[in-house]
Design an enzyme around this catalytic site. Structure first.
Site, PDB file in Angstrom:
ATOM      1  N   HIS A 179      77.822   5.742 -71.001  1.00 24.31           N
ATOM      2  CA  HIS A 179      77.125   4.483 -71.261  1.00 24.31           C
ATOM      3  C   HIS A 179      77.426   3.908 -72.641  1.00 24.31           C
ATOM      4  O   HIS A 179      77.088   2.754 -72.931  1.00 24.31           O
ATOM      5  CB  HIS A 179      75.607   4.673 -71.120  1.00 24.31           C
ATOM      6  CG  HIS A 179      74.944   3.596 -70.343  1.00 24.31           C
ATOM      7  ND1 HIS A 179      75.268   2.265 -70.466  1.00 24.31           N
ATOM      8  CD2 HIS A 179      73.952   3.638 -69.412  1.00 24.31           C
ATOM      9  CE1 HIS A 179      74.503   1.530 -69.665  1.00 24.31           C
ATOM     10  NE2 HIS A 179      73.708   2.345 -69.007  1.00 24.31           N
ATOM     11  N   ASP A 209      78.975  -0.170 -68.818  1.00 24.71           N
ATOM     12  CA  ASP A 209      77.628  -0.271 -68.263  1.00 24.71           C
ATOM     13  C   ASP A 209      77.707  -0.323 -66.736  1.00 24.71           C
ATOM     14  O   ASP A 209      78.790  -0.318 -66.150  1.00 24.71           O
ATOM     15  CB  ASP A 209      76.891  -1.497 -68.800  1.00 24.71           C
ATOM     16  CG  ASP A 209      77.662  -2.800 -68.595  1.00 24.71           C
ATOM     17  OD1 ASP A 209      78.344  -2.936 -67.542  1.00 24.71           O
ATOM     18  OD2 ASP A 209      77.586  -3.686 -69.456  1.00 24.71           O
TER      19      ASP A 209
END
Length: 279
Positions: A254, A258
């Site tokens: 992350h 995303d």
């Protein structure tokens, strides 16, 4: 500095600074044996004798230790997110069957080669999933060195890379996969294949499990997992019919991507498998 995954994992577990170890591998890369020598040279720090070698040069105890250290590091340092998607493989399978009918067994393509080829191709659309996060800010790799998870006969898993996979067609991918499996199990991998992977593909083949949610192999930033392809009821041309399908999953970092970009990546793999580029 350059070091093999096993050396990094052993050094991390023992609290050893890799920069203080002289490497004996290609380009002065630090190997597991170098770390063990350093541990043995420390006052009162002789390394533990290892047992359970299935054959010369392959230490299963050390392999499990290295895997445990790498996976612990991954879950500790990498903020994973996960996505999964079901893909209709029937069109790809039909084209594959027609192609293989005219080939000798040693030249036939397996569906796994198409899965890897589509994964590599999808990185052109979402390049931030390809690379090694070794220093901030992260920069995607220019080439795709696609790691392929290979199960060892004596136990354990290793993921040597198909180097420059972005320039290979499905036949070349298939040849590279066969070659990697053979040399992995013979203990004849090149250092570059072990240390330079930029993304990993793990496939369960006929293992019988629908999906897998993997752990990223650091310092990579993504792992793609394919479950077992199987017949499933699907809507096709307005009717519910049995079609071959597979569940693909993405474990991604992350810090560099995303969920929206991850979803685009899985959708691109799906698109490429609907009209696979088959010689």
């Amino acid at each position: 500095m350059a070091a093999s995954p096993a050396a990094r994992a052993r050094a991390a577990g023992a609290g050893v600074d890799l920069t203080r170890i002289a490497g004996s591998g290609p380009g002065n890369a630090v190997l597991l044996a170098d770390v063990e020598r350093a541990l043995g040279a420390r006052p009162g720090g002789a390394s533990e004798p290892t047992q359970g070698k299935s054959r010369p040069g392959l230490d299963m105890v050390e392999m499990r230790r290295a895997i445990a250290a790498a996976m612990s590091r991954a879950k500790r340092e990498i903020p994973h997110y996960y996505l999964f998607h079901e893909i209709d493989l029937q069109a790809a399978q039909d084209r594959l069957a027609a192609l293989n009918a005219a080939r000798t067994p040693d030249r036939r393509l397996l569906i796994g080669a198409l899965l890897v080829h589509a994964t590599v191709g999808a990185l052109a659309k979402v390049p931030e999933l390809n690379g090694r996060f070794e220093a901030a800010p992260f920069a995607p790799a220019g080439a795709v060195h696609c790691g392929i998870a290979v199960a060892m006969r004596g136990g354990g898993l290793i993921a040597p890379a198909i180097l420059n996979a972005q320039g290979k067609d499905p036949d070349a991918i298939m040849d590279a996969m066969r070659d990697l499996v053979t040399r992995t199990r013979a203990g004849r991998l090149r250092m570059s294949e072990i240390t330079q992977g930029t993304i990993t593909v793990s496939s369960l083949g006929d293992g019988g499990v629908d999906a897998l949610f993997g752990v990223i192999f650091p310092p990579q930033v993504a792992l793609v997992g394919f479950g077992t392809p199987r017949l499933r009821p699907m809507v096709h041309e307005g009717r519910i019919v049995p079609r071959l399908a597979v569940t693909v999953s993405l474990a991604a970092d992350h810090r560099v991507s995303d969920g929206r970009r991850g979803a685009q990546f899985l959708a691109e793999i799906d698109r490429l498998l609907q009209e696979p580029v088959i010689p």
